[in-house]
Write an enzyme that holds these catalytic residues in place. Structure first.
Site, PDB file in Angstrom:
ATOM      1  N   ASN A  25      44.870 -11.157  14.051  1.00 28.54           N
ATOM      2  CA  ASN A  25      46.103 -11.376  14.048  1.00 28.54           C
ATOM      3  C   ASN A  25      46.361 -12.470  13.269  1.00 28.54           C
ATOM      4  O   ASN A  25      46.343 -13.601  13.835  1.00 28.54           O
ATOM      5  CB  ASN A  25      47.267 -11.163  15.143  1.00 28.54           C
ATOM      6  CG  ASN A  25      48.376 -11.425  15.057  1.00 28.54           C
ATOM      7  OD1 ASN A  25      49.195 -11.948  14.190  1.00 28.54           O
ATOM      8  ND2 ASN A  25      49.386 -10.983  15.878  1.00 28.54           N
ATOM      9  N   HIS A  49      55.796 -20.090  23.396  1.00 30.15           N
ATOM     10  CA  HIS A  49      54.907 -19.790  24.381  1.00 30.15           C
ATOM     11  C   HIS A  49      53.324 -20.233  23.861  1.00 30.15           C
ATOM     12  O   HIS A  49      52.564 -20.669  24.734  1.00 30.15           O
ATOM     13  CB  HIS A  49      54.810 -18.353  24.663  1.00 30.15           C
ATOM     14  CG  HIS A  49      54.751 -17.523  23.521  1.00 30.15           C
ATOM     15  ND1 HIS A  49      55.559 -17.859  22.296  1.00 30.15           N
ATOM     16  CD2 HIS A  49      54.032 -16.195  23.050  1.00 30.15           C
ATOM     17  CE1 HIS A  49      55.256 -16.885  21.350  1.00 30.15           C
ATOM     18  NE2 HIS A  49      54.464 -15.957  21.796  1.00 30.15           N
ATOM     19  N   ARG A  50      52.932 -19.754  22.799  1.00 33.04           N
ATOM     20  CA  ARG A  50      51.833 -20.038  22.290  1.00 33.04           C
ATOM     21  C   ARG A  50      51.119 -21.564  22.342  1.00 33.04           C
ATOM     22  O   ARG A  50      50.222 -21.961  22.548  1.00 33.04           O
ATOM     23  CB  ARG A  50      51.539 -19.371  20.855  1.00 33.04           C
ATOM     24  CG  ARG A  50      50.303 -19.571  20.194  1.00 33.04           C
ATOM     25  CD  ARG A  50      50.289 -18.454  19.103  1.00 33.04           C
ATOM     26  NE  ARG A  50      50.383 -17.089  19.636  1.00 33.04           N
ATOM     27  CZ  ARG A  50      51.503 -16.312  19.359  1.00 33.04           C
ATOM     28  NH1 ARG A  50      52.512 -16.621  18.582  1.00 33.04           N
ATOM     29  NH2 ARG A  50      51.542 -14.980  19.786  1.00 33.04           N
ATOM     30  N   ASP A  79      46.310 -13.739  24.272  1.00 32.49           N
ATOM     31  CA  ASP A  79      46.830 -12.326  24.281  1.00 32.49           C
ATOM     32  C   ASP A  79      48.495 -12.950  24.638  1.00 32.49           C
ATOM     33  O   ASP A  79      48.757 -13.823  25.292  1.00 32.49           O
ATOM     34  CB  ASP A  79      46.456 -11.511  25.579  1.00 32.49           C
ATOM     35  CG  ASP A  79      46.679 -10.308  25.244  1.00 32.49           C
ATOM     36  OD1 ASP A  79      46.092  -9.636  24.321  1.00 32.49           O
ATOM     37  OD2 ASP A  79      47.574  -9.735  26.072  1.00 32.49           O
ATOM     38  N   GLY A 105      56.458 -10.460  13.765  1.00 30.67           N
ATOM     39  CA  GLY A 105      56.652  -9.558  15.341  1.00 30.67           C
ATOM     40  C   GLY A 105      58.017  -9.713  15.522  1.00 30.67           C
ATOM     41  O   GLY A 105      58.944  -9.137  14.849  1.00 30.67           O
TER      42      GLY A 105
HETATM   43  P1  IMP Z   1      48.228  -9.062  21.241  1.00 31.09           P
HETATM   44  O1  IMP Z   1      48.506 -10.397  21.886  1.00 31.09           O
HETATM   45  O2  IMP Z   1      47.377  -9.007  20.274  1.00 31.09           O
HETATM   46  O3  IMP Z   1      48.130  -7.871  22.124  1.00 31.09           O
HETATM   47  O4  IMP Z   1      49.692  -8.975  20.446  1.00 31.09           O
HETATM   48  C1  IMP Z   1      50.875  -9.530  20.877  1.00 31.09           C
HETATM   49  C2  IMP Z   1      52.061  -8.630  19.998  1.00 31.09           C
HETATM   50  O5  IMP Z   1      53.109  -9.545  20.899  1.00 31.09           O
HETATM   51  C3  IMP Z   1      52.188  -9.463  18.714  1.00 31.09           C
HETATM   52  O6  IMP Z   1      51.508  -8.442  17.956  1.00 31.09           O
HETATM   53  C4  IMP Z   1      53.760  -9.221  18.515  1.00 31.09           C
HETATM   54  O7  IMP Z   1      54.190  -8.019  18.348  1.00 31.09           O
HETATM   55  C5  IMP Z   1      54.128  -9.925  19.860  1.00 31.09           C
HETATM   56  N1  IMP Z   1      54.244 -11.197  19.966  1.00 31.09           N
HETATM   57  C6  IMP Z   1      53.394 -12.128  20.732  1.00 31.09           C
HETATM   58  N2  IMP Z   1      53.939 -13.405  20.359  1.00 31.09           N
HETATM   59  C7  IMP Z   1      54.556 -13.188  19.338  1.00 31.09           C
HETATM   60  C8  IMP Z   1      55.454 -14.430  18.724  1.00 31.09           C
HETATM   61  O8  IMP Z   1      55.204 -15.362  18.616  1.00 31.09           O
HETATM   62  N3  IMP Z   1      56.176 -13.763  17.687  1.00 31.09           N
HETATM   63  C9  IMP Z   1      56.574 -12.498  17.432  1.00 31.09           C
HETATM   64  N4  IMP Z   1      56.028 -11.410  18.177  1.00 31.09           N
HETATM   65  C10 IMP Z   1      55.148 -11.906  18.958  1.00 31.09           C
END
Ligand code: IMP
Length: 202
Positions: free
Chosen positions: A16, A183-184, A80, A156
Site C-alpha cells: 500500500n 493512528h499510524r 495493519d 481510503g
Molecule cells: P490493510 O492494513 O492492508 O489490511 O488495509 C487497511 C485498510 O484500512 C486500508 O486499505 C484502508 O481502506 C483502511 N485504512 C487504514 N488506515 C487508513 C487511513 O489512514 N486512511 C484511510 N483508510 C485507512
C-alpha cells in the site's frame, strides 16, 4: 540508496503506497536523520482472519521473516490497520480494505443512514523486529463518520472520517495534520522510539 552511517535501516513490507508514504513522512518529521526506509511491495505476507490487528500484523511479520535475509536491516516492519465503526459493531475493522473495494464509501454511508451514533476509530498495529524478537505497537484516533465524502487528500476512508476536535475530514485536513495525530503516526512513533532506545543501549 547508499547507507548513511548512524541511521537505522528499516525494511517496510507493504503493497500500500499510501501507507508507505505516510510512514516515511512520519519518521522523517518526528526523527529527522534517524531512519533509512526501504519499501518492499512484493514480499507476500500471510494475512490471517482475526479481529485483532496486533495478531494479524505479528503473524504477517513472522511470515515475511521466513522469506528474507533480515541481517541486512536493523528492523523489519509490517503495519495493519482499519476503521472500526461503533454503530456497526466494529465493522469493517480488519476487513477495511476489502470492504472499501467491494462497497465503497457510498456503501458504508448507506449502512450508516439514519444512524445517530456516528463514532468511529481508526486503529493501526505496527509489528517490528528488534534482533530476534518481534514486537507490536498500536495507535488509535477516534472521531465521527461524515454524512457525505468531503476532500481529496489522504486515501481510503479519509473523505468520510472527521477526527475528534476538528470540523473537517482527514481528506480535507491533509497529510501534515493527519500525520501528526493519526493512528499510524501514534503506532509508528512508538515503534521508532523503542527501536532507537533498544538499539542505542546495545
Ligand atoms: P490493510 O492494513 O492492508 O489490511 O488495509 C487497511 C485498510 O484500512 C486500508 O486499505 C484502508 O481502506 C483502511 N485504512 C487504514 N488506515 C487508513 C487511513 O489512514 N486512511 C484511510 N483508510 C485507512
Amino acid at each position: 540508496m547508499a547507507h548513511r552511517p548512524g541511521r537505522l535501516r528499516i525494511l517496510l513490507v507493504t503493497g500500500n503506497r499510501n501507507k508507505a508514504r505516510e510512514i516515511e513522512e512520519i519518521l522523517a518529521e518526528s526523527f529527522p536523520g534517524a531512519f533509512e526506509v526501504e519499501i518492499s511491495g512484493d514480499i507476500e505476507k500471510l494475512e490471517i482472519q482475526s479481529e485483532d490487528l496486533a495478531e494479524i500484523a505479528l503473524i504477517a511479520l513472522r511470515s515475511v521473516l521466513k522469506k528474507i535475509d533480515r541481517g541486512k536491516w536493523d528492523s523489519v516492519v509490517v503495519e495493519d490497520s482499519g476503521l472500526f465503526i461503533e454503530a456497526l459493531k466494529g465493522f469493517p475493522g480488519p476487513y477495511s480494505s476489502y470492504v472499501l473495494r467491494k462497497i465503497g464509501l457510498e456503501g458504508i454511508l448507506k449502512l450508516m443512514e439514519g444512524e445517530s451514533n456516528r463514532r468511529a476509530c481508526y486503529r493501526a498495529a505496527v509489528a517490528y523486529t528488534i534482533d530476534n524478537e518481534t514486537r507490536v505497537a498500536e495507535g488509535e484516533v477516534c472521531g465521527v463518520i461524515a454524512e457525505k465524502p468531503r476532500g481529496s487528500r489522504g486515501f481510503g476512508y479519509d473523505p468520510i472520517f472527521i477526527p475528534e476536535g476538528y470540523g473537517e475530514t482527514f481528506a480535507q485536513l491533509g497529510e501534515g495534520l493527519k500525520n501528526r495525530i493519526s493512528h499510524r503516526a501514534i503506532a509508528i512513533r512508538k515503534a521508532a522510539q523503542d527501536l532507537l532506545s533498544s538499539i542505542k543501549r546495545q
